[in-house]
Design a protein around this motif. Structure first.
Motif, PDB file in Angstrom:
ATOM      1  N   THR A 294       9.708  16.374  41.903  1.00  0.00           N
ATOM      2  CA  THR A 294      10.070  17.357  42.619  1.00  0.00           C
ATOM      3  C   THR A 294      10.087  18.531  41.587  1.00  0.00           C
ATOM      4  OG1 THR A 294      11.251  16.260  44.257  1.00  0.00           O
ATOM      5  CG2 THR A 294      11.731  18.419  44.032  1.00  0.00           C
TER       6      THR A 294
ATOM      7  N   SER B 143      11.899  22.576  41.336  1.00  0.00           N
ATOM      8  CA  SER B 143      12.628  23.156  41.783  1.00  0.00           C
ATOM      9  C   SER B 143      13.040  24.545  40.981  1.00  0.00           C
ATOM     10  CB  SER B 143      14.204  22.490  41.989  1.00  0.00           C
ATOM     11  OG  SER B 143      14.770  22.227  40.536  1.00  0.00           O
TER      12      SER B 143
ATOM     13  N   ASN C  61      13.320  23.249  46.856  1.00  0.00           N
ATOM     14  CA  ASN C  61      12.800  21.991  46.143  1.00  0.00           C
ATOM     15  C   ASN C  61      11.418  21.729  46.549  1.00  0.00           C
ATOM     16  OD1 ASN C  61      14.856  21.004  44.519  1.00  0.00           O
ATOM     17  ND2 ASN C  61      15.944  20.997  46.478  1.00  0.00           N
TER      18      ASN C  61
ATOM     19  N   PRO D  98       8.444  18.893  46.718  1.00  0.00           N
ATOM     20  CA  PRO D  98       7.710  17.871  46.409  1.00  0.00           C
ATOM     21  C   PRO D  98       6.363  17.893  46.044  1.00  0.00           C
ATOM     22  CG  PRO D  98       8.209  17.977  48.953  1.00  0.00           C
ATOM     23  CD  PRO D  98       8.824  19.238  48.238  1.00  0.00           C
TER      24      PRO D  98
ATOM     25  N   ALA E 268      15.006  16.381  38.816  1.00  0.00           N
ATOM     26  CA  ALA E 268      13.664  16.918  39.114  1.00  0.00           C
ATOM     27  C   ALA E 268      13.171  17.876  37.960  1.00  0.00           C
ATOM     28  CB  ALA E 268      14.384  18.088  40.360  1.00  0.00           C
TER      29      ALA E 268
ATOM     30  N   GLU F 195      12.828  21.278  36.894  1.00  0.00           N
ATOM     31  CA  GLU F 195      13.488  22.494  37.179  1.00  0.00           C
ATOM     32  C   GLU F 195      12.947  23.726  36.449  1.00  0.00           C
ATOM     33  OE1 GLU F 195      17.972  24.396  37.410  1.00  0.00           O
ATOM     34  OE2 GLU F 195      17.633  22.489  36.508  1.00  0.00           O
TER      35      GLU F 195
ATOM     36  N   GLY G 293       6.073  19.293  51.783  1.00  0.00           N
ATOM     37  CA  GLY G 293       6.084  20.153  50.734  1.00  0.00           C
ATOM     38  C   GLY G 293       5.218  21.424  50.832  1.00  0.00           C
TER      39      GLY G 293
ATOM     40  N   SER H 254       7.014  25.125  51.122  1.00  0.00           N
ATOM     41  CA  SER H 254       7.869  25.477  49.718  1.00  0.00           C
ATOM     42  C   SER H 254       6.633  25.977  48.657  1.00  0.00           C
ATOM     43  CB  SER H 254       8.724  24.529  49.458  1.00  0.00           C
ATOM     44  OG  SER H 254       8.196  23.386  49.322  1.00  0.00           O
TER      45      SER H 254
END
Length: 280
Positions: A8, A10, A15, A17, A90, A92, A119, A122
């Motif tokens: 993931t 983010s 978030n 995937p 995750a 980030e 996903g 996003s």
């Protein structure tokens, strides 16, 4: 396309995937080493120089050499626990920066990112945001047991994770020998060099550049194949149980005969004739 990693990405509370795929591949022509005498592929064995024998996979442990011949041994469970701690995190995005702020010397390898199940929306959101702002994201991610610094950017219409070196992995340019401190070219030489650069300037077209050595090497290989200049590695003859048995019997017989020759002969006692009885 093979999926190398799932996770993931983010930024803020968003978030995404994603699945990761290698964006590049090594096209080098791999050559094998053969024994010149019999043209058999050379076998490289993992041998312990102390025990003077080949070592099996389950006999190998990993260790860090902190000084000459001094090691810290790390068992598989300890390493797996470290990997799991990083995998569970995750990826980030920590910062958003301009691409031209990062010197190309930091760039290492590229990976395509595709949206995993659920996903797509996003994924498209991050792609549009990066496109509109002209920024790239800086993140950390775990790839092949190593925590990597990476940038998330757009290539054509796809998000790409580009691994980059940490600052301490880039050697200090001051250590490069014999670099002149100042430029000694005169104005006329500099003007001529600029004119030459101007004449050779063009728009970058990657399709224009070819690996000429690889092409020539493949052509040479095909030519030799067409002319039947090929060889077949000889297989090592498999042991014959019957032959082995006969060899063992013959060796046993030879050994027995040798032992018989070397054994000292026993001395036999001389027989004495019985004394005749004298009649009284």
């Amino acid at each position: 396309m093979h999926t190398m990693w799932k996770g993931t990405i983010s930024f803020g509370l968003v978030n995404i995937p994603v699945k990761m795929h290698a964006a590049t591949e090594n096209k080098d022509v791999k050559l094998r080493n053969l024994h010149k005498e019999c043209e058999t592929p050379i076998k490289y064995e993992r041998v312990c120089p102390n025990c003077d024998r080949e070592v099996e996979n389950d006999e190998v442990v990993k260790a860090y050499e902190y000084a000459k011949n001094k090691f810290v041994v790390l068992d598989d469970e300890e390493l797996e626990n470290l990997k799991k701690e990083q995998k569970d995190k995750a990826v980030e995005i920590m910062d958003f920066v301009e691409l031209d702020e990062i010197d190309p010397i930091y760039f290492e390898k590229s990976y395509y990112l595709s949206p995993d199940e659920g996903g797509a929306k996003s994924y498209g959101l991050l792609r549009s945001a990066l496109k509109d702002t002209g920024k790239i994201g800086v993140a950390k991610m775990m790839i092949r047991s190593k925590e990597q610094l990476a940038v998330i950017r757009i290539y054509e219409n796809t998000l790409v994770a580009e691994t980059i070196h940490y600052p301490d992995e880039v050697r200090d340019v001051k250590d490069v020998p014999n670099v002149p401190e100042a430029d000694n070219a005169d104005e006329k030489e500099l003007d001529t060099a600029k004119m030459l650069i101007d004449q050779l300037s063009a728009t970058f077209d990657p399709e224009k550049y070819k690996d000429e050595y690889r092409t020539a090497l493949l052509e040479l290989i095909e030519e030799k194949k067409d002319q039947d200049e090929v060889t077949t590695a000889q297989e090592k003859p498999k042991p014959d149980n019957v032959t082995n048995l006969m060899d063992a019997l013959q060796k046993s017989l030879d050994r027995a005969q040798d032992d018989k020759k070397t054994k000292p002969k026993r001395k036999t006692a001389k027989k004495t004739a019985p004394k005749k009885k004298v009649a009284k």
